[in-house]
Scaffold this motif. Structure first.
Motif, mmCIF file in Angstrom:
data_model
loop_
_atom_site.group_PDB
_atom_site.id
_atom_site.type_symbol
_atom_site.label_atom_id
_atom_site.label_comp_id
_atom_site.label_asym_id
_atom_site.label_seq_id
_atom_site.Cartn_x
_atom_site.Cartn_y
_atom_site.Cartn_z
ATOM 1 N N PHE A 106 0.810 -1.210 0.000
ATOM 2 C CA PHE A 106 0.000 0.000 0.000
ATOM 3 C C PHE A 106 0.849 1.270 0.000
ATOM 4 C CE2 PHE A 106 -3.363 -2.922 1.636
ATOM 5 C CZ PHE A 106 -4.205 -2.771 0.536
ATOM 6 N N MET A 107 2.017 1.222 0.604
ATOM 7 C CA MET A 107 2.899 2.390 0.566
ATOM 8 C C MET A 107 3.418 2.644 -0.849
ATOM 9 S SD MET A 107 5.095 2.064 4.088
ATOM 10 C CE MET A 107 6.351 3.141 3.473
ATOM 11 N N THR A 140 1.985 1.642 -3.752
ATOM 12 C CA THR A 140 0.944 1.876 -4.753
ATOM 13 C C THR A 140 0.160 3.155 -4.508
ATOM 14 O OG1 THR A 140 -0.623 0.521 -3.511
ATOM 15 C CG2 THR A 140 0.660 -0.559 -5.260
ATOM 16 N N THR A 141 0.283 3.763 -3.363
ATOM 17 C CA THR A 141 -0.448 4.987 -3.064
ATOM 18 C C THR A 141 0.269 6.174 -3.685
ATOM 19 O OG1 THR A 141 -1.171 4.052 -0.967
ATOM 20 C CG2 THR A 141 -1.326 6.422 -1.192
ATOM 21 N N SER A 142 -0.501 7.047 -4.309
ATOM 22 C CA SER A 142 0.112 8.271 -4.840
ATOM 23 C C SER A 142 -0.041 9.363 -3.788
ATOM 24 C CB SER A 142 -0.551 8.691 -6.144
ATOM 25 O OG SER A 142 -1.900 9.016 -5.906
ATOM 26 N N LEU A 143 1.028 10.047 -3.545
ATOM 27 C CA LEU A 143 0.999 11.119 -2.571
ATOM 28 C C LEU A 143 0.348 12.345 -3.188
ATOM 29 C CD1 LEU A 143 4.599 10.659 -1.166
ATOM 30 C CD2 LEU A 143 2.466 9.829 -0.206
ATOM 31 N N SER A 144 -0.230 13.187 -2.357
ATOM 32 C CA SER A 144 -0.891 14.380 -2.887
ATOM 33 C C SER A 144 0.152 15.318 -3.476
ATOM 34 C CB SER A 144 -1.672 15.080 -1.788
ATOM 35 O OG SER A 144 -0.790 15.545 -0.795
#
Length: 187
Positions: free
Chosen positions: A43-44, A46-50
């Motif tokens: 999850f870290m 694959t998550t896109s940061l804002s």
């Protein structure tokens, strides 16, 4: 190895009966910890940061040939001038301030959907836009005074983006009538 120990089911302390000794039940938690770390890592990654948002702003070229600048004649029915003052005050007028019969009488406004945005939207819709080589439509001239804040300028630029104004400019040249209006506004 991570393990969970449960209580001993032995017969000590229960009267005089002798019971057979039961072995401790062990639960191996290694697989669960591995799975938890794999999920966290997945999850870290694959998550896109804002991402920071910014507005595109066209700035003039740094041209050293200042004498070649030519005045551009624009139909006054297409222009709206917005003067930003202190304490979040806005004065705006349609056309030229020198020609109030053409809709140039200055009016007060506030920021937001029931203020300047409403007036701009009325004029964006009423002035036709032609797509192609020459894009015509409303032109907004934004004139911040020295007593207006940076936030006021950002707010009015946001209003331009919301109203989809095709052409707008930030100008610091004031005509004598506009200077008088700005001084009255900043008292």
């Amino acid at each position: 190895m991570a393990e969970l120990n449960t209580g001993d089911g032995g017969g000590k302390g229960k009267g005089g009966k002798v019971r057979s000794k039961k072995s401790n039940a062990k639960v191996d938690l290694t697989a669960m910890v591995d799975l938890a770390f794999l999920l966290i890592t997945f999850f870290m990654l694959t998550t896109s940061l804002s991402k920071p948002q910014s507005m595109d702003l066209g700035l003039p070229d740094k041209d050293e040939k200042k004498d070649e600048n030519k005045d551009i004649k624009v139909d006054q029915r297409r222009t709206v001038t917005i003067i930003l003052g202190k304490d979040n005050k806005i004065k705006w007028f349609h056309g030229l301030i020198e020609a109030p019969e053409a809709g140039g009488a200055p009016a007060d406004a506030v920021y937001g959907k029931n203020g300047i945005r409403k007036e701009i939207l009325k004029r964006v819709v009423s002035i036709p836009q032609v797509t192609g080589d020459k894009k015509k439509g409303m032109i907004v001239i934004i004139k911040p005074t020295k007593l207006s804040t940076y936030r006021n300028l950002v707010d009015i630029l946001d209003e331009m983006a919301i109203c989809d104004v095709p052409t707008y400019a930030i100008v610091n040249d004031f005509s004598p009538e506009e200077k008088k209006l700005a001084e009255e506004m900043n008292k």
